[in-house]
Design an enzyme around this catalytic site. Sequence first.
Site, mmCIF file in Angstrom:
data_model
loop_
_atom_site.group_PDB
_atom_site.id
_atom_site.type_symbol
_atom_site.label_atom_id
_atom_site.label_comp_id
_atom_site.label_asym_id
_atom_site.label_seq_id
_atom_site.Cartn_x
_atom_site.Cartn_y
_atom_site.Cartn_z
ATOM 1 N N THR A 394 73.074 86.817 44.804
ATOM 2 C CA THR A 394 73.504 87.549 44.477
ATOM 3 C C THR A 394 74.379 88.287 45.357
ATOM 4 O O THR A 394 73.970 89.233 45.894
ATOM 5 C CB THR A 394 72.617 88.063 43.587
ATOM 6 N N ASN A 414 68.916 84.199 45.091
ATOM 7 C CA ASN A 414 67.927 85.111 44.490
ATOM 8 C C ASN A 414 67.644 86.275 45.422
ATOM 9 O O ASN A 414 68.445 87.170 45.535
ATOM 10 C CB ASN A 414 66.664 84.374 44.050
ATOM 11 N N ASP A 436 62.707 83.089 39.130
ATOM 12 C CA ASP A 436 63.368 83.575 37.904
ATOM 13 C C ASP A 436 62.800 82.913 36.651
ATOM 14 O O ASP A 436 63.061 83.361 35.532
ATOM 15 C CB ASP A 436 64.880 83.324 37.963
ATOM 16 N N SER A 466 70.298 86.345 35.164
ATOM 17 C CA SER A 466 70.934 87.553 34.622
ATOM 18 C C SER A 466 72.376 87.688 35.081
ATOM 19 O O SER A 466 73.023 88.704 34.802
ATOM 20 C CB SER A 466 70.159 88.802 35.063
ATOM 21 N N GLY A 487 71.989 92.093 41.707
ATOM 22 C CA GLY A 487 70.924 93.040 41.385
ATOM 23 C C GLY A 487 69.959 92.579 40.301
ATOM 24 O O GLY A 487 69.387 93.413 39.595
ATOM 25 N N GLY A 488 69.747 91.256 40.156
ATOM 26 C CA GLY A 488 68.777 90.781 39.172
ATOM 27 C C GLY A 488 69.111 91.345 37.799
ATOM 28 O O GLY A 488 70.279 91.354 37.398
HETATM 29 O O1 DON Z 1 69.921 84.842 38.607
HETATM 30 C C1 DON Z 1 69.390 85.952 38.629
HETATM 31 O O2 DON Z 1 69.302 86.662 37.654
HETATM 32 C C2 DON Z 1 68.822 86.470 39.945
HETATM 33 N N1 DON Z 1 68.393 85.346 40.745
HETATM 34 C C3 DON Z 1 69.837 87.314 40.651
HETATM 35 C C4 DON Z 1 69.263 87.899 41.940
HETATM 36 C C5 DON Z 1 70.024 89.052 42.453
HETATM 37 O O3 DON Z 1 70.991 89.489 41.881
HETATM 38 C C6 DON Z 1 69.530 89.677 43.715
HETATM 39 N N2 DON Z 1 70.483 90.686 44.139
HETATM 40 N N3 DON Z 1 70.463 91.520 44.927
#
Ligand code: DON
Length: 587
Positions: A394, A414, A436, A466, A487-488
Amino acid sequence: MTIRQTWWRYTTRGIFASAVAAAAFITNGCSGPPVHPWTGEVSLPRPVTGSAGMVTSDARLATDAGIEILNAGGNAIDAAVATAFTLAVVYPEAGNLGGGGFLVARLAGGNSVALDFRERAPFGATRDMYLDSVGAVSENSLRGHLASGVPGSVAGLWEAHRVHGSLPWARVLAPAIRLAREGFVIDERFARTLREDSSQLLPFAGSARLFFRDGRPLDAGMLWTNRDLAESLDRIAERGMEGFYSGRTAELIVAEMRRGGGIISDRDLADYRAVWRPPVQFTYRGHRVISMPPPSSGGVTLACIAGILDQYDLPRMAWHSPEELHLTAEAMRRAFAVRNAFLGDPEFVHVPVDSLLSSAFLAAQQRSIDLRLATPSLRVAFDSARVPQEPVHTTHLSVVDGRGNAVALTTTINGLYGSGVTVDGGGFLLNNEMDDFAAKPGAPNMFGLVQGEANAIAPGKRILSSMTPTIVCDSAGAPVIVTGARGGPYIITAVFQVIANLLDHSMELPGAVAAPRVHHQHLPDRLLAERNAMDSTTAAALLSMGHRVERARALGSAPTLARRGTQWIGVCDPRTGGAAAAQQALP
Ligand code: DON
């Protein structure tokens, strides 16, 4: 405290600390007037403007690499690929070769495309691989060799360039290779995240060798070279994706797996392909929005939030009034309930995208909202076994060129520094994307997401994400906003709020990106709010409606470009820093 809890606290603290740093220093594109005109307190990123190409990313050197490629005559795809490879060198907490991502592009000819290079579960994965003897979810999906999905980034960047690039492949990789081989000066942000994550990286020999000197993490101000990574990139420059998925780099990955009890095999690597998919497209306030379909949940969840809220007159409501925040929270609650029940890899589960985005389904969600009271999340439940009938589903960078092409690309390992495992001899980290998945459907993952059967683990299955790379077009079909976030689950709601601030509240871009955000993801049943997202009267009004309002440090980070007339404006997000830059003139 478990690694899972530590990780989440760490991730949010990391982003918060960056936001504070960005507010305090006037060192890059994110500096600027410290006061937000709408809220009085948040620092604003300083915008860049230009009428040719533009790049924004989480790292100045990566943005500069994109501009170098535009100046060499490359198009937005070339520049996005160069920026992404450079992030793998200068921003290893998130930029990567060992992760995956998604790309959405609007091409000068009018076509919209979406490329899926998400990690897959290795063929040796099993549904219950993270459950211990009493059925509890272990921490192996977060740290160490078992946490990684099969990396997709190199295949994705190769495929994007193969189909839509214009400069020679090796030229596009040149800035990344140069920085890996000749080195760059470590900045305070990189040094700080390394210090904070030391205990997670040190146990792994390759990471200890790469990121530490005499047991101490690399320090700010040091010139850092990564010769192993330069050689990995050389092999990719010479042989394309084969230079990663076969030969020396593949051998190094498999050897690393053997050393640490991981399961990614030669066959997993040889079998990996990036996949073009039809983008999710929908209308919001008269604008065409183009976003990422499954296996990212980003586009569908964004469309669901927007589809519910498009039925209300948000532009007439005061920004972050109780009325607007209530409706926004209720729309987010319902959209995430849909996400968590129905979405998964479309090659493994039926994802009823058309039904979920149909006006009938969205109108039913809108009708279920009580204008005065929060709906408890447990009363908003969907049974994925009862699929609605199809009407007979991310680190981020944004790029435009002067020819009408626009690219939004989000890529991740991630968590910060992924699984903590560096492929020894390869010079790059591997992801911890397996977290995830729903390791145990119904139990929360690192992001607190409670997901269902659709996202259970299966061999070869892509992991639900996400990530929400998104392009918004005007009524003539020309791109006006290019955005996405890290940011997940906060990614989806951050992207929505950037778009809504621009379209519903006519904010200028720096304010639209910096404005404090809120977030609801169905479960846990709470409305997260950044500092200054609402005043105390609004918070009291929301509490009386039944919302559990909780303070959050930072809700996603969204480097964004937006067009006004013939000018593009670019900002990074002050929550993480980084830089936007404009191409000075068309080559
Ligand atoms: O794919 C996803 O939804 C997560 N692995 C994204 C992780 C993420 O954005 C972490 N950020 N700071």
